[in-house]
Design a protein around this motif. Structure first.
Motif, short mmCIF file in Angstrom:
data_model
loop_
_atom_site.label_atom_id
_atom_site.label_comp_id
_atom_site.label_asym_id
_atom_site.label_seq_id
_atom_site.Cartn_x
_atom_site.Cartn_y
_atom_site.Cartn_z
N TYR A 1 0.62 -1.18 0.23
CA TYR A 1 0.06 0.18 0.03
C TYR A 1 1.00 1.18 0.09
N PHE B 1 0.64 5.51 0.30
CA PHE B 1 -0.20 6.65 0.75
C PHE B 1 -0.20 7.79 -0.64
N TYR C 1 -1.87 7.60 -6.80
CA TYR C 1 -2.79 8.33 -7.61
C TYR C 1 -2.20 9.88 -7.40
N TYR D 1 -5.24 12.88 -3.31
CA TYR D 1 -5.85 11.40 -2.81
C TYR D 1 -4.99 11.23 -1.72
N SER E 1 -6.90 10.77 1.54
CA SER E 1 -7.97 9.85 1.19
C SER E 1 -7.32 8.53 1.37
N ASN E 2 -6.06 8.26 0.87
CA ASN E 2 -5.38 6.96 1.20
C ASN E 2 -5.13 6.53 2.40
N ILE F 1 -8.40 5.36 3.94
CA ILE F 1 -8.82 4.11 3.25
C ILE F 1 -8.12 3.00 3.75
N LYS G 1 -15.53 6.92 4.97
CA LYS G 1 -14.31 7.24 5.24
C LYS G 1 -14.20 8.26 6.56
N LYS H 1 1.81 3.84 8.42
CA LYS H 1 1.21 2.86 7.44
C LYS H 1 1.78 1.30 7.77
#
Length: 266
Positions: free
Chosen positions: A181, A183, A186, A190, A193-194, A197, A213, A257
């Motif tokens: 994953y 962060f 995109y 985003y 948002s990442n 998510i 979210k 993360k």
């Protein structure tokens, strides 16, 4: 912070939903099974100017290339007026009997807008978005959320169209790539948002319910170590106000993360 539901959105958002529904009705006629709303709006965490309108369309027939082009041309005209649009279309026969991943025969989001413009202008010829039905694990997420909280904008009832999603399929769809994953995936907008998510995946593992979210951000802030909490809260505020996140120590981002990924995988 004021978040909106289907009952409180503006007339402009209602008109945009009506317009998109009408595009599909006119394009497919009796071959259209239904148009279904999912995402932040059905979860009561919608914010005009920030949130997407998320739609899942079900058809009774395969869409030829010319039909896909016709639809996307009109969808692009409706996009951003006032909200960004994200939608996928699937064939009813790919939902029943259930199999994961589901084949997608039409997809639109702002990630693909520039590419679609090139297709419409003839700069790009063959492309999988127009010429293929492709397996899309995200459809599994959309179906489960539609069954949990979705709204039928047009067509047959949700329970008669969408089968139950096996838990193993849903978990695979949201967690399969979590170890890698990023962060920063995109566009920069985003980033916040990442973060939310990834916390949303963990919240499902614990709560066994798909949260918005916003709800997932609040939940994540309550379940991470105290030193990581400000990063989550900043991401939550940044995403729902439309501002950029404050400059954050990269070590804290990595720690957040890694903490979330470890908790999800273990």
């Amino acid at each position: 912070m004021t978040l909106e539901t289907m009952n409180t959105i503006s007339d402009r958002v209602h008109a945009q939903l009506d317009r998109v529904t009408e595009i599909w009705k006119q394009a497919l006629g009796e071959a259209l099974t239904g148009v279904y709303l999912h995402g932040s709006l059905v979860l009561g965490a919608f914010r005009e100017g920030v949130s997407d309108l998320d739609l899942l369309v079900v058809c009774r027939e395969r869409l030829p290339r010319e039909k896909r082009l016709e639809i996307v041309r009109q969808i692009m005209e409706a996009d951003g007026k006032p909200c960004p649009l994200e939608m996928s279309a699937v064939c009813l026969s790919d939902l029943r009997p259930w199999r994961h991943p589901v084949r997608c025969q039409f997809h639109y989001s702002d990630f693909w807008t520039a590419r679609y413009r090139e297709m419409l202008s003839g700069k790009i010829g063959a492309h999988f978005l127009l010429d293929e039905d492709f397996e899309d694990p995200d459809i599994t997420c959309h179906v489960k959320l539609t069954r949990q909280s979705g709204i039928c904008l047009y067509g047959e009832a949700i329970d008669t169209v969408f089968p139950p999603v096996p838990e193993v399929d849903f978990w695979q769809s949201i967690s399969a790539d979590v170890h890698d994953y990023d962060f920063n995936a995109y566009e920069p907008r985003y980033f916040a948002s990442n973060i939310l998510i990834l916390g949303r995946v963990l919240s499902y593992k614990v709560e066994h319910r798909i949260l918005s979210k916003y709800e997932a951000g609040v939940w994540t802030a309550e379940h991470v170590p105290e030193a990581l909490r400000p990063v989550v809260l900043d991401a939550l505020d940044a995403w729902y106000t439309g501002r950029e996140m404050r400059e954050t120590d990269p070590a804290l981002l990595d720690a957040l993360k890694n903490y979330l990924i470890d908790a999800i995988e273990n």
